[in-house]
Design a protein around this motif. Sequence first.
Motif, PDB file in Angstrom:
ATOM      1  N   THR A   2       0.836  -1.205   0.000  1.00 16.33           N
ATOM      2  CA  THR A   2       0.000   0.000   0.000  1.00 16.33           C
ATOM      3  C   THR A   2       0.865   1.248   0.000  1.00 16.33           C
ATOM      4  O   THR A   2       0.590   2.220  -0.727  1.00 16.33           O
ATOM      5  CB  THR A   2      -0.938  -0.005   1.236  1.00 16.33           C
ATOM      6  N   SER A   3       1.923   1.233   0.792  1.00 15.51           N
ATOM      7  CA  SER A   3       2.842   2.370   0.853  1.00 15.51           C
ATOM      8  C   SER A   3       3.499   2.614  -0.502  1.00 15.51           C
ATOM      9  O   SER A   3       3.530   3.754  -0.996  1.00 15.51           O
ATOM     10  CB  SER A   3       3.908   2.108   1.922  1.00 15.51           C
ATOM     11  N   ILE A   4       4.009   1.562  -1.111  1.00 20.74           N
ATOM     12  CA  ILE A   4       4.662   1.688  -2.422  1.00 20.74           C
ATOM     13  C   ILE A   4       3.672   2.244  -3.450  1.00 20.74           C
ATOM     14  O   ILE A   4       3.992   3.174  -4.201  1.00 20.74           O
ATOM     15  CB  ILE A   4       5.234   0.325  -2.889  1.00 20.74           C
ATOM     16  N   GLN A   5       2.467   1.684  -3.471  1.00 17.74           N
ATOM     17  CA  GLN A   5       1.459   2.145  -4.431  1.00 17.74           C
ATOM     18  C   GLN A   5       1.155   3.631  -4.236  1.00 17.74           C
ATOM     19  O   GLN A   5       1.074   4.390  -5.206  1.00 17.74           O
ATOM     20  CB  GLN A   5       0.168   1.332  -4.290  1.00 17.74           C
ATOM     21  N   GLN A  17       3.783   9.662  -9.969  1.00 11.03           N
ATOM     22  CA  GLN A  17       3.262   9.616 -11.335  1.00 11.03           C
ATOM     23  C   GLN A  17       2.297  10.764 -11.622  1.00 11.03           C
ATOM     24  O   GLN A  17       2.242  11.252 -12.743  1.00 11.03           O
ATOM     25  CB  GLN A  17       2.554   8.281 -11.600  1.00 11.03           C
ATOM     26  N   ALA A  18       1.567  11.182 -10.630  1.00 10.79           N
ATOM     27  CA  ALA A  18       0.606  12.265 -10.811  1.00 10.79           C
ATOM     28  C   ALA A  18       1.307  13.612 -10.958  1.00 10.79           C
ATOM     29  O   ALA A  18       0.680  14.605 -11.341  1.00 10.79           O
ATOM     30  CB  ALA A  18      -0.381  12.294  -9.638  1.00 10.79           C
ATOM     31  N   GLY A  19       2.596  13.649 -10.650  1.00  9.61           N
ATOM     32  CA  GLY A  19       3.352  14.899 -10.785  1.00  9.61           C
ATOM     33  C   GLY A  19       3.067  15.902  -9.689  1.00  9.61           C
ATOM     34  O   GLY A  19       3.384  17.086  -9.833  1.00  9.61           O
ATOM     35  N   ILE A  20       2.489  15.452  -8.612  1.00 10.30           N
ATOM     36  CA  ILE A  20       2.156  16.356  -7.504  1.00 10.30           C
ATOM     37  C   ILE A  20       3.419  16.889  -6.849  1.00 10.30           C
ATOM     38  O   ILE A  20       3.481  18.044  -6.459  1.00 10.30           O
ATOM     39  CB  ILE A  20       1.263  15.621  -6.463  1.00 10.30           C
ATOM     40  N   VAL A  21       4.440  16.020  -6.744  1.00 15.68           N
ATOM     41  CA  VAL A  21       5.690  16.405  -6.097  1.00 15.68           C
ATOM     42  C   VAL A  21       6.669  16.853  -7.180  1.00 15.68           C
ATOM     43  O   VAL A  21       7.069  16.061  -8.028  1.00 15.68           O
ATOM     44  CB  VAL A  21       6.280  15.223  -5.291  1.00 15.68           C
ATOM     45  N   LYS A  37      12.205  16.139  -2.608  1.00 12.74           N
ATOM     46  CA  LYS A  37      11.020  15.416  -2.138  1.00 12.74           C
ATOM     47  C   LYS A  37      10.832  14.129  -2.955  1.00 12.74           C
ATOM     48  O   LYS A  37      10.476  13.086  -2.409  1.00 12.74           O
ATOM     49  CB  LYS A  37       9.787  16.325  -2.255  1.00 12.74           C
ATOM     50  N   GLN A  38      11.089  14.201  -4.271  1.00 15.84           N
ATOM     51  CA  GLN A  38      10.990  13.007  -5.110  1.00 15.84           C
ATOM     52  C   GLN A  38      11.985  11.949  -4.651  1.00 15.84           C
ATOM     53  O   GLN A  38      11.646  10.763  -4.565  1.00 15.84           O
ATOM     54  CB  GLN A  38      11.250  13.366  -6.579  1.00 15.84           C
TER      55      GLN A  38
END
Length: 181
Positions: free
Chosen positions: A97-100, A107-111, A116-117
């Motif tokens: 769950t953590s990895i997902q 992938q969403a590009g939020i970070v 942080k990445q």
Amino acid sequence: GKCIGRSIIQIIRNVILCDLAEEVIKTGEKREQVILINEEDSQYWLTRLTPLLNDNQEDNRHGVLLVFNDVSEMKRLDNMRRDFVANVSHELKTPITSIQGYVETLQAGIVQEKEKQDEFLGIIRRQAARLNTIVTELLTLSRIEDEEGKRVPKENVPVSSLIQNATDSCRPAAAESRRGR
């Protein structure tokens, strides 16, 4: 000799077993059932009931033969296996769950910040390593179970590294929680 002329309940003193015996006598059909005999000691018996037939009478049902096998240890092991599978499933689900979650966030590009990445990628790497450790331990347990008589290998593990890994795993969620206040 002491049983002749007495009712089943006087001899057996277990309601479930008596009901089964009476059913076998009535129907003439074999039965097999695991019965909890002693709740305090978790004592289970596999009970096989077979009708006894009498060829000399019109109603040839004469009685019932009961054969008992103590399956308490097998039942205990089954319960342990069931608990083990539930615990392992939970242990596997947590890092998955953590990895997902971290992969979806990346992938969403939020970070956008590289720092942080890298932090998220480090968490993913640690969780993947944790999964690898769990799977390796499961394979070791399986091998040990297959090789009866072999001793479980022992090794010293520094507790501080375990605590550090747990702290590192929880740090991002704690930071996120503080920001959300």
